[in-house]
Design an enzyme around this catalytic site. Sequence first.
Site, short mmCIF file in Angstrom:
data_model
loop_
_atom_site.label_atom_id
_atom_site.label_comp_id
_atom_site.label_asym_id
_atom_site.label_seq_id
_atom_site.Cartn_x
_atom_site.Cartn_y
_atom_site.Cartn_z
N ARG A 35 0.86 -1.19 0.00
CA ARG A 35 0.00 0.00 0.00
C ARG A 35 0.89 1.24 0.00
O ARG A 35 1.72 1.41 0.90
CB ARG A 35 -0.90 0.01 1.24
CG ARG A 35 -1.68 1.30 1.33
CD ARG A 35 -2.55 1.40 2.57
NE ARG A 35 -3.25 2.66 2.53
CZ ARG A 35 -3.25 3.57 3.50
NH1 ARG A 35 -2.60 3.34 4.64
NH2 ARG A 35 -3.89 4.69 3.35
N GLU B 231 -7.33 8.70 6.10
CA GLU B 231 -7.62 9.34 7.39
C GLU B 231 -8.09 10.78 7.30
O GLU B 231 -7.40 11.71 7.75
CB GLU B 231 -6.38 9.25 8.30
CG GLU B 231 -5.92 7.83 8.57
CD GLU B 231 -4.79 7.76 9.60
OE1 GLU B 231 -4.29 8.81 10.02
OE2 GLU B 231 -4.43 6.63 9.99
N ASN C 219 -7.27 1.90 9.88
CA ASN C 219 -5.95 2.02 10.49
C ASN C 219 -6.15 2.00 12.00
O ASN C 219 -6.92 2.79 12.53
CB ASN C 219 -5.29 3.34 10.09
CG ASN C 219 -5.06 3.44 8.59
OD1 ASN C 219 -5.19 2.45 7.87
ND2 ASN C 219 -4.72 4.63 8.13
N TYR D 103 -4.17 1.93 15.75
CA TYR D 103 -2.93 2.06 16.54
C TYR D 103 -3.14 1.91 18.04
O TYR D 103 -2.34 1.31 18.72
CB TYR D 103 -2.28 3.42 16.26
CG TYR D 103 -1.64 3.47 14.90
CD1 TYR D 103 -0.38 2.95 14.69
CD2 TYR D 103 -2.34 4.00 13.81
CE1 TYR D 103 0.21 2.96 13.43
CE2 TYR D 103 -1.76 4.01 12.54
CZ TYR D 103 -0.49 3.49 12.36
OH TYR D 103 0.07 3.49 11.12
N GLU E 89 -3.33 0.01 8.02
CA GLU E 89 -2.16 0.38 8.82
C GLU E 89 -2.33 -0.19 10.21
O GLU E 89 -3.44 -0.15 10.78
CB GLU E 89 -2.00 1.90 8.98
CG GLU E 89 -1.58 2.63 7.74
CD GLU E 89 -1.45 4.13 7.96
OE1 GLU E 89 -1.13 4.57 9.08
OE2 GLU E 89 -1.67 4.87 6.99
C1 BGC Z 1 -0.85 7.83 9.19
C2 BGC Z 1 0.61 7.60 8.91
C3 BGC Z 1 1.40 7.79 10.17
C4 BGC Z 1 0.94 6.74 11.18
C5 BGC Z 1 1.65 6.78 12.50
C6 BGC Z 1 -1.33 7.26 10.49
O1 BGC Z 1 -2.10 8.21 11.13
O2 BGC Z 1 -1.65 7.43 8.11
O3 BGC Z 1 1.00 8.47 7.88
O4 BGC Z 1 2.77 7.72 9.97
O5 BGC Z 1 -0.41 6.91 11.44
O6 BGC Z 1 1.38 7.95 13.17
#
Ligand code: BGC
Length: 452
Positions: free
Chosen positions: A78, A167, A292, A294, A352
């Site tokens: 991607r 995003e 995505n 995290y 992501e």
């Molecule tokens: C983004 C990336 C970024 C990653 C880590 C996402 O919000 O798409 O570009 O590097 O998170 O912060």
Amino acid sequence: MTHPIQFPANFLWGTATSAYQIEGSPLADGAGHSIWTRFSATPGKIANGDTGDIACDHYRRYKEDVALMKQLGMQAYRFSTSWSRILPQGRGAINQKGLDFYDRLVDELLANGIEPLLTLYHWDLPAALDDRGGWLNPDIAEWFADYARIMFRKFDGRVKSWATLNEPWVVTDGGYLHGPLAPGHRNLYEAPIASHNLLRAHGRAVQVYREEGKHQIGLVVNIEPKYPASNSQQDLDATRRADAYMNRQYLDPVFHGRYPAEMKEIFDDAWPDWPQEDFDLIGQKVDFIGINYYTRSVSRHEETNWPLKVVPVRQAQATHTETGWEVFPQGLTDTLVNFKKLYGDTPVYIMENGSAFYDPPSAENGRVHDPLRVDCLRKNMGALSEAMRQGVDVRGYMAWSLLDNLEWSLGYAKRFGIVHVNFETQERTPKDSALLYAQIVASNGACLNDPQ
Ligand code: BGC
């Protein structure tokens, strides 16, 4: 009870990057400025004065990077294309050399058996369009659609999976409401307009895709599940606002034809009444949603926090990454299960997922031992597999990121790569997490069941 992990045979495994974060040479071969070349040239905007001028030098080393992906057994990649390489003024004349770069990249990926997943917009708006108001100008839906049409005509077929925007929440929140990201505005009245135009641009690009393309197109959002800090009514309301603002602001209009009611609650008179026909445009059917993931956050009511009146509460007992994000794999399961509950059976790709930890190459053997990232990867795989066991239709997983890269305004110090990059020599070294990921890909996850 934990279940053995085994992802489906056709599950798509890969890594993700974005143009400004890795390419370098952002003005080479006739490319125009983007809001990020300008932002990074403004003192104080990026940590340590870092810029994307060289980054991972991927613009010149893309063959080496594709070879690395192949060596790791990756099936997909991607990446995003830089609008201002292709249209230096954002619209009008095409810069053939810019287009040629992506032509070569896509061919190189295909020649190595790696499927390209192309994102049209990962935050690097052409500066010439910013001069005309950028995401605040309603004409941007047409500017974006024209750019998208060029890309569909050139690449659809070789590229079978497209994403419009990466995003949109970060574009609005970071770029227009709080300002740590380009173009760096801090304006309550602009943020709703930017959000709405992002969604209109997304909808127009999907419409154009139905004329020009034959494969799949979707939108990529970041979801950070919100949990209340207490059961007080104030904290429950704060959590609802935080969730609507970040997690439902874009998906509700796409799937349900309206914004969450909380938007008015948060923005008050800064939140306009939008024309109904805009929702018909925004609600174009998408073929998938990219998520995505995290971290999570725990929300507490805080009257003085503008404009949401919510603050995140740090969990003292938890592990945090170097971006200060709590490691919380359960949040990935919750995110996916909740997505299905709210929006139904649209296929999902994790576009992501990753973590920032810094581990230098070891002096002894040059290897990069990154035990915390390895641990996160293992746990996230378990969480993903659990969501799929509960019936969520997840089709693929892209690890963020292939390479250590420019973490936007945090500069190069925050390293998300599964491959270490020495920014002085540009040497790439797969970290232990990359070696584990290669095994996960090769075994469709089964290796995770082996005793460690
Ligand atoms: C983004 C990336 C970024 C990653 C880590 C996402 O919000 O798409 O570009 O590097 O998170 O912060």
